[in-house]
Motif scaffolding. Structure first.
Motif, PDB file in Angstrom:
ATOM      1  N   LEU A 199      81.434  -7.351  64.976  1.00 36.00           N
ATOM      2  CA  LEU A 199      81.292  -6.748  66.305  1.00 36.00           C
ATOM      3  C   LEU A 199      82.130  -5.476  66.361  1.00 36.00           C
ATOM      4  O   LEU A 199      83.298  -5.486  65.971  1.00 36.00           O
ATOM      5  N   LEU A 200      81.524  -4.406  66.829  1.00 35.81           N
ATOM      6  CA  LEU A 200      82.251  -3.144  66.913  1.00 35.81           C
ATOM      7  C   LEU A 200      82.709  -2.931  68.348  1.00 35.81           C
ATOM      8  O   LEU A 200      81.889  -2.924  69.273  1.00 35.81           O
ATOM      9  N   ILE A 201      84.037  -2.787  68.532  1.00 39.80           N
ATOM     10  CA  ILE A 201      84.547  -2.511  69.880  1.00 39.80           C
ATOM     11  C   ILE A 201      85.303  -1.192  69.861  1.00 39.80           C
ATOM     12  O   ILE A 201      85.707  -0.701  68.809  1.00 39.80           O
ATOM     13  N   GLY A 202      85.503  -0.602  71.035  1.00 36.80           N
ATOM     14  CA  GLY A 202      86.204   0.684  71.122  1.00 36.80           C
ATOM     15  C   GLY A 202      87.694   0.509  71.392  1.00 36.80           C
ATOM     16  O   GLY A 202      88.175  -0.608  71.615  1.00 36.80           O
ATOM     17  N   GLU A 203      88.406   1.647  71.386  1.00 35.79           N
ATOM     18  CA  GLU A 203      89.867   1.628  71.593  1.00 35.79           C
ATOM     19  C   GLU A 203      90.256   1.027  72.934  1.00 35.79           C
ATOM     20  O   GLU A 203      91.232   0.296  73.046  1.00 35.79           O
ATOM     21  N   ARG A 204      89.479   1.376  73.970  1.00 40.56           N
ATOM     22  CA  ARG A 204      89.861   0.899  75.308  1.00 40.56           C
ATOM     23  C   ARG A 204      89.732  -0.610  75.410  1.00 40.56           C
ATOM     24  O   ARG A 204      90.567  -1.279  76.022  1.00 40.56           O
ATOM     25  N   THR A 205      88.676  -1.155  74.788  1.00 40.08           N
ATOM     26  CA  THR A 205      88.485  -2.612  74.800  1.00 40.08           C
ATOM     27  C   THR A 205      89.626  -3.286  74.042  1.00 40.08           C
ATOM     28  O   THR A 205      90.196  -4.288  74.496  1.00 40.08           O
ATOM     29  N   ALA A 206      89.984  -2.697  72.883  1.00 42.23           N
ATOM     30  CA  ALA A 206      91.072  -3.268  72.074  1.00 42.23           C
ATOM     31  C   ALA A 206      92.367  -3.292  72.874  1.00 42.23           C
ATOM     32  O   ALA A 206      93.132  -4.265  72.842  1.00 42.23           O
ATOM     33  N   GLU A 207      92.612  -2.228  73.618  1.00 43.06           N
ATOM     34  CA  GLU A 207      93.841  -2.156  74.412  1.00 43.06           C
ATOM     35  C   GLU A 207      93.831  -3.224  75.510  1.00 43.06           C
ATOM     36  O   GLU A 207      94.844  -3.869  75.771  1.00 43.06           O
ATOM     37  N   ASP A 208      92.653  -3.418  76.134  1.00 37.99           N
ATOM     38  CA  ASP A 208      92.532  -4.464  77.160  1.00 37.99           C
ATOM     39  C   ASP A 208      92.843  -5.840  76.586  1.00 37.99           C
ATOM     40  O   ASP A 208      93.532  -6.643  77.203  1.00 37.99           O
ATOM     41  N   ILE A 209      92.307  -6.101  75.387  1.00 40.36           N
ATOM     42  CA  ILE A 209      92.535  -7.401  74.739  1.00 40.36           C
ATOM     43  C   ILE A 209      94.036  -7.588  74.498  1.00 40.36           C
ATOM     44  O   ILE A 209      94.612  -8.633  74.802  1.00 40.36           O
ATOM     45  N   VAL A 227      84.645 -10.705  74.962  1.00 42.38           N
ATOM     46  CA  VAL A 227      84.698  -9.330  74.481  1.00 42.38           C
ATOM     47  C   VAL A 227      83.285  -8.840  74.198  1.00 42.38           C
ATOM     48  O   VAL A 227      82.521  -9.498  73.507  1.00 42.38           O
ATOM     49  N   LYS A 228      82.978  -7.676  74.775  1.00 45.66           N
ATOM     50  CA  LYS A 228      81.640  -7.109  74.560  1.00 45.66           C
ATOM     51  C   LYS A 228      81.719  -5.925  73.604  1.00 45.66           C
ATOM     52  O   LYS A 228      82.668  -5.161  73.643  1.00 45.66           O
ATOM     53  N   GLY A 229      80.696  -5.809  72.756  1.00 47.45           N
ATOM     54  CA  GLY A 229      80.669  -4.688  71.828  1.00 47.45           C
ATOM     55  C   GLY A 229      79.291  -4.567  71.213  1.00 47.45           C
ATOM     56  O   GLY A 229      78.316  -5.111  71.746  1.00 47.45           O
ATOM     57  N   ARG A 230      79.211  -3.869  70.088  1.00 48.27           N
ATOM     58  CA  ARG A 230      77.911  -3.692  69.443  1.00 48.27           C
ATOM     59  C   ARG A 230      77.847  -4.517  68.177  1.00 48.27           C
ATOM     60  O   ARG A 230      78.738  -4.437  67.329  1.00 48.27           O
ATOM     61  N   ASN A 231      76.812  -5.310  68.053  1.00 51.37           N
ATOM     62  CA  ASN A 231      76.625  -6.143  66.876  1.00 51.37           C
ATOM     63  C   ASN A 231      76.302  -5.247  65.679  1.00 51.37           C
ATOM     64  O   ASN A 231      75.352  -4.477  65.712  1.00 51.37           O
ATOM     65  N   LEU A 232      77.113  -5.353  64.611  1.00 51.30           N
ATOM     66  CA  LEU A 232      76.889  -4.486  63.453  1.00 51.30           C
ATOM     67  C   LEU A 232      75.683  -4.918  62.626  1.00 51.30           C
ATOM     68  O   LEU A 232      75.190  -4.184  61.787  1.00 51.30           O
ATOM     69  N   VAL A 233      75.201  -6.154  62.871  1.00 50.74           N
ATOM     70  CA  VAL A 233      74.067  -6.650  62.100  1.00 50.74           C
ATOM     71  C   VAL A 233      72.760  -6.043  62.606  1.00 50.74           C
ATOM     72  O   VAL A 233      71.975  -5.483  61.847  1.00 50.74           O
ATOM     73  N   ASP A 234      72.520  -6.129  63.934  1.00 46.48           N
ATOM     74  CA  ASP A 234      71.255  -5.601  64.449  1.00 46.48           C
ATOM     75  C   ASP A 234      71.416  -4.414  65.400  1.00 46.48           C
ATOM     76  O   ASP A 234      70.436  -3.913  65.943  1.00 46.48           O
ATOM     77  N   GLY A 235      72.673  -3.980  65.606  1.00 44.76           N
ATOM     78  CA  GLY A 235      72.898  -2.807  66.450  1.00 44.76           C
ATOM     79  C   GLY A 235      72.772  -3.064  67.940  1.00 44.76           C
ATOM     80  O   GLY A 235      72.867  -2.139  68.746  1.00 44.76           O
TER      81      GLY A 235
END
Length: 328
Positions: A199-209, A227-235
């Motif tokens: 799962l790809l997450i951004g900096e802001r999400t990482a900071e929230d976690i 945590v929401k993000g973009r699945n690297l398998v199917d995009g």
């Protein structure tokens, strides 16, 4: 000589704080600059909070840059422009007045990096510029007896660097600067979630976690978060549940590097001063000091009491402010 203003600046990798003598902290903004890349040289569109809100949400031509990396200037023009905007906001006097600026730098910076900070402040309109080392400013801001003939130990964990130092008689006796701090915690969380969940997450999400469930030591009422993000398998977008235990695992390497720096600093401390530290303990400052259980973990590992300063985020800039008050 015209009206003179004294300004203290904590030029941090994550946030820049500005202290004005007689007024206290008047600016507290993210160290982010938004630039329009269609122009050459690039044109600055926004700085601070306004620019941070644009991260990851801007049209192709506008990029948000963080001009400081690991506590030092990575992008000179953007840093100078950011300082210019902040100094202008802080200075109420006429542009010809003599503005004196004191800026914090990490203890390990080179002469070239010092000069870059100095030049950036000068090009932003400061008449006099002096630099103070970050751990010293943090120790002063945390109220440690830095002028006394006894050793005090400070661990200042910012966005880009963690500074570990022993100070006595108004000077730094021994120090270590390690590039593991708030930003590298975020990076570690991003990498862990990518590896474990694709799962790809951004900096802001990482900071929230990190803020919501991050910790260095087990704590009561541990939890989990979605945590929401973009699945690297199917995009496609996807969400997963992440536990506080997993985040502790993600941060483990970074935190053990910080512990190594604390141990090395203690090993390099003269015996008399080491005895003072056993009595006086270790003081934590900086945003990274707020990571749950970090104080408990350090205390358990080095067997010396650890306290978190009263307002860890402001210690460095308050220390510069106190120095300005002293040196008229």
């Amino acid at each position: 000589m015209l009206f003179s203003q004294d300004i203290g600046i904590d030029l941090g990798t994550a946030n820049t704080l500005v202290f004005v003598k007689g007024k206290g902290i008047i600016i507290r903004e993210p160290s982010v600059v938004a630039v329009d890349q269609r122009y050459s040289p690039v044109r600055v569109v926004a700085v601070g909070s306004e620019a941070k809100n644009m991260i990851g949400r801007t049209p192709g031509s506008i990029g948000a840059v963080r001009p400081l990396r690991n506590g030092v200037i990575a992008d000179f023009d953007a840093t100078a422009e950011m300082l210019r905007k902040f100094i202008r906001k802080a200075v109420t006097a006429s542009p010809f007045s003599k503005t004196r600026v004191m800026i914090c730098v990490p203890s390990g910076v080179t002469e070239v990096e010092r000069r870059a900070v100095n030049d950036a402040a000068k090009s932003a309109g400061a008449r006099y510029v002096s630099l103070i080392e970050q751990p010293m400013a943090a120790a002063i801001g945390a109220g440690l007896p830095v002028e006394a003939a006894k050793g005090s130990m400070i661990v200042d964990i910012g966005g880009g660097t963690a500074e570990v130092a022993v100070v006595a008689l108004g000077d730094i006796v021994t120090s270590r600067s390690v590039k593991v701090a708030g930003d590298s915690y975020d990076e570690a969380i991003i990498n862990y979630i990518r590896r474990k969940y694709s799962l790809l997450i951004g900096e802001r999400t990482a900071e929230d976690i990190k803020i919501q469930i991050g910790s260095a030591f087990p704590y009561e009422s541990e939890g989990a978060m979605n945590v929401k993000g973009r699945n690297l398998v199917d995009g496609l977008p996807k969400d997963v549940e992440v536990t506080s235990e997993e985040i502790r695992e993600a941060l483990k390497d970074n935190i053990s590097q910080l512990l190594d720096a604390v141990r090395t600093t203690l090993e390099n401390t003269p015996p008399e001063l080491a005895a003072d530290i056993i009595d006086g303990g270790i003081t934590l400052t900086g945003g990274g000091a707020l990571l749950r259980g970090l104080d408990k973990l350090i205390e358990k590992e080095v067997k010396i009491p650890v306290t978190i300063s009263d307002n860890p985020l402001d210690c460095v800039v308050e220390g510069t402010g106190i120095c300005l008050e002293k040196h008229h």
